[in-house]
Motif scaffolding. Structure first.
Motif, PDB file in Angstrom:
ATOM      1  N   ALA A 134      40.132  21.196 -38.226  1.00 22.67           N
ATOM      2  CA  ALA A 134      38.730  21.010 -38.600  1.00 22.67           C
ATOM      3  C   ALA A 134      37.787  21.229 -37.433  1.00 22.67           C
ATOM      4  O   ALA A 134      36.660  21.711 -37.612  1.00 22.67           O
ATOM      5  CB  ALA A 134      38.523  19.616 -39.189  1.00 22.67           C
ATOM      6  N   ARG A 135      38.204  20.907 -36.231  1.00 22.38           N
ATOM      7  CA  ARG A 135      37.316  21.128 -35.079  1.00 22.38           C
ATOM      8  C   ARG A 135      37.157  22.615 -34.789  1.00 22.38           C
ATOM      9  O   ARG A 135      36.089  23.051 -34.354  1.00 22.38           O
ATOM     10  CB  ARG A 135      37.835  20.382 -33.855  1.00 22.38           C
ATOM     11  N   ARG A 136      38.182  23.378 -35.050  1.00 24.27           N
ATOM     12  CA  ARG A 136      38.048  24.826 -34.915  1.00 24.27           C
ATOM     13  C   ARG A 136      37.099  25.364 -35.981  1.00 24.27           C
ATOM     14  O   ARG A 136      36.288  26.263 -35.715  1.00 24.27           O
ATOM     15  CB  ARG A 136      39.419  25.479 -35.032  1.00 24.27           C
ATOM     16  N   LEU A 137      37.185  24.821 -37.195  1.00 16.23           N
ATOM     17  CA  LEU A 137      36.225  25.175 -38.251  1.00 16.23           C
ATOM     18  C   LEU A 137      34.803  24.894 -37.778  1.00 16.23           C
ATOM     19  O   LEU A 137      33.906  25.733 -37.925  1.00 16.23           O
ATOM     20  CB  LEU A 137      36.532  24.375 -39.506  1.00 16.23           C
ATOM     21  N   PHE A 138      34.592  23.711 -37.223  1.00 15.38           N
ATOM     22  CA  PHE A 138      33.261  23.337 -36.752  1.00 15.38           C
ATOM     23  C   PHE A 138      32.757  24.311 -35.694  1.00 15.38           C
ATOM     24  O   PHE A 138      31.603  24.753 -35.734  1.00 15.38           O
ATOM     25  CB  PHE A 138      33.304  21.911 -36.200  1.00 15.38           C
ATOM     26  N   ARG A 139      33.614  24.676 -34.758  1.00 12.94           N
ATOM     27  CA  ARG A 139      33.208  25.616 -33.704  1.00 12.94           C
ATOM     28  C   ARG A 139      32.853  26.985 -34.289  1.00 12.94           C
ATOM     29  O   ARG A 139      31.883  27.623 -33.839  1.00 12.94           O
ATOM     30  CB  ARG A 139      34.320  25.753 -32.659  1.00 12.94           C
ATOM     31  N   GLU A 140      33.613  27.439 -35.272  1.00 10.02           N
ATOM     32  CA  GLU A 140      33.309  28.730 -35.889  1.00 10.02           C
ATOM     33  C   GLU A 140      32.000  28.672 -36.665  1.00 10.02           C
ATOM     34  O   GLU A 140      31.205  29.622 -36.626  1.00 10.02           O
ATOM     35  CB  GLU A 140      34.447  29.149 -36.831  1.00 10.02           C
ATOM     36  N   MET A 141      31.737  27.565 -37.358  1.00  8.28           N
ATOM     37  CA  MET A 141      30.460  27.426 -38.060  1.00  8.28           C
ATOM     38  C   MET A 141      29.307  27.424 -37.068  1.00  8.28           C
ATOM     39  O   MET A 141      28.267  28.039 -37.312  1.00  8.28           O
ATOM     40  CB  MET A 141      30.478  26.176 -38.936  1.00  8.28           C
ATOM     41  N   ARG A 142      29.481  26.757 -35.945  1.00 11.58           N
ATOM     42  CA  ARG A 142      28.439  26.777 -34.910  1.00 11.58           C
ATOM     43  C   ARG A 142      28.193  28.194 -34.413  1.00 11.58           C
ATOM     44  O   ARG A 142      27.051  28.599 -34.172  1.00 11.58           O
ATOM     45  CB  ARG A 142      28.850  25.906 -33.725  1.00 11.58           C
ATOM     46  N   ARG A 143      29.261  28.941 -34.255  1.00 12.63           N
ATOM     47  CA  ARG A 143      29.135  30.303 -33.713  1.00 12.63           C
ATOM     48  C   ARG A 143      28.364  31.209 -34.647  1.00 12.63           C
ATOM     49  O   ARG A 143      27.510  31.994 -34.199  1.00 12.63           O
ATOM     50  CB  ARG A 143      30.535  30.884 -33.461  1.00 12.63           C
ATOM     51  N   VAL A 144      28.631  31.141 -35.955  1.00  7.87           N
ATOM     52  CA  VAL A 144      28.026  32.101 -36.884  1.00  7.87           C
ATOM     53  C   VAL A 144      26.637  31.674 -37.354  1.00  7.87           C
ATOM     54  O   VAL A 144      25.953  32.451 -38.021  1.00  7.87           O
ATOM     55  CB  VAL A 144      28.940  32.380 -38.093  1.00  7.87           C
ATOM     56  N   VAL A 145      26.216  30.467 -37.009  1.00  6.45           N
ATOM     57  CA  VAL A 145      24.859  30.001 -37.318  1.00  6.45           C
ATOM     58  C   VAL A 145      24.000  30.136 -36.068  1.00  6.45           C
ATOM     59  O   VAL A 145      24.429  29.805 -34.961  1.00  6.45           O
ATOM     60  CB  VAL A 145      24.886  28.535 -37.817  1.00  6.45           C
TER      61      VAL A 145
END
Length: 219
Positions: A134-145
């Motif tokens: 889930a933390r990797r998910l969070f980092r990817e969401m931060r990156r694409v926003v």
């Protein structure tokens, strides 16, 4: 991650386990989970609709239950790991003529193909507990926003005690079969829960929680 209270390792999820679980769930997902998750879904999309910015990414779009709820002025792209769930979502878009849905793409939420800053808002409903990390998910969401955009999550987070705590940890070894982690905690998603500017319980009975995190630029 070991459970600090019971001392057993968390059952591992991987992309193959998630795909297989949601292949089984795809045909009955709406009838089994659509009702109980409806209030949380409405709450999340209502928050998205009030935020500035037109370009929205829905991570873990599933069968597309949330898609008709978006303001038509929001341009929505949905991604999901499950081809079977996406097929249901595409049927919904066609049937309801949702012209603001710009794409539904099979994609791993932990390794997205989008460029940095592609979206104003990313929302993940009932998804954080499904992904392997889930933390990797969070980092990817931060990156694409884009910096200054918003990240929103609606999810079940584990209780801290009582009968629900016991039930969640009893079910935890079945994560691979269920396709999600019953014992998922907010700390499994965020390095620091103080990153969130909103943590709001949702019906029914506060079973789900809306978490909103501004995408502040990294120092």
């Amino acid at each position: 991650m070991a459970d600090r209270k019971l001392g057993h390792p968390r059952a591992a999820l991987d992309t193959d386990a998630v795909r297989e679980a949601y292949r089984r769930w795809a045909g009955i997902y709406d009838s089994v989970f659509g009702g109980v998750s409806a209030a949380g879904r409405r709450r999340a999309v209502a928050a998205v609709n009030l935020l500035p910015g037109r370009h929205v990414l829905e991570v873990g779009v599933g069968t597309g239950l949330a898609l008709p709820l978006y303001d038509p002025r929001k341009n929505v792209v949905g991604i999901d790991l499950s081809r079977d769930m996406l097929a249901k979502a595409k049927e919904r878009v066609q049937q309801e003529k949702l012209r603001n849905v710009e794409g539904l793409v099979e994609m791993d939420a932990e390794s997205m193909a989008f460029a940095d800053g592609s979206f104003d808002i990313a929302v993940a409903m009932f998804t954080a507990t499904v992904v392997p990390d889930a933390r990797r998910l969070f980092r990817e969401m931060r990156r694409v926003v884009r910096p200054g955009g918003e990240l929103l999550f609606v999810n079940h987070f584990a209780a801290e005690g009582g009968l629900r705590w016991w039930a969640e940890r009893t079910l935890a070894p079945l994560s691979r079969v269920l396709g999600w982690h019953p014992d998922f905690a907010l700390g499994d998603l965020l390095d620091d829960p103080r990153q969130a500017v909103e943590i709001t319980p949702c019906q029914p009975f506060g079973l789900f929680t809306l978490v909103r995190v501004p995408n502040r630029a990294l120092a």
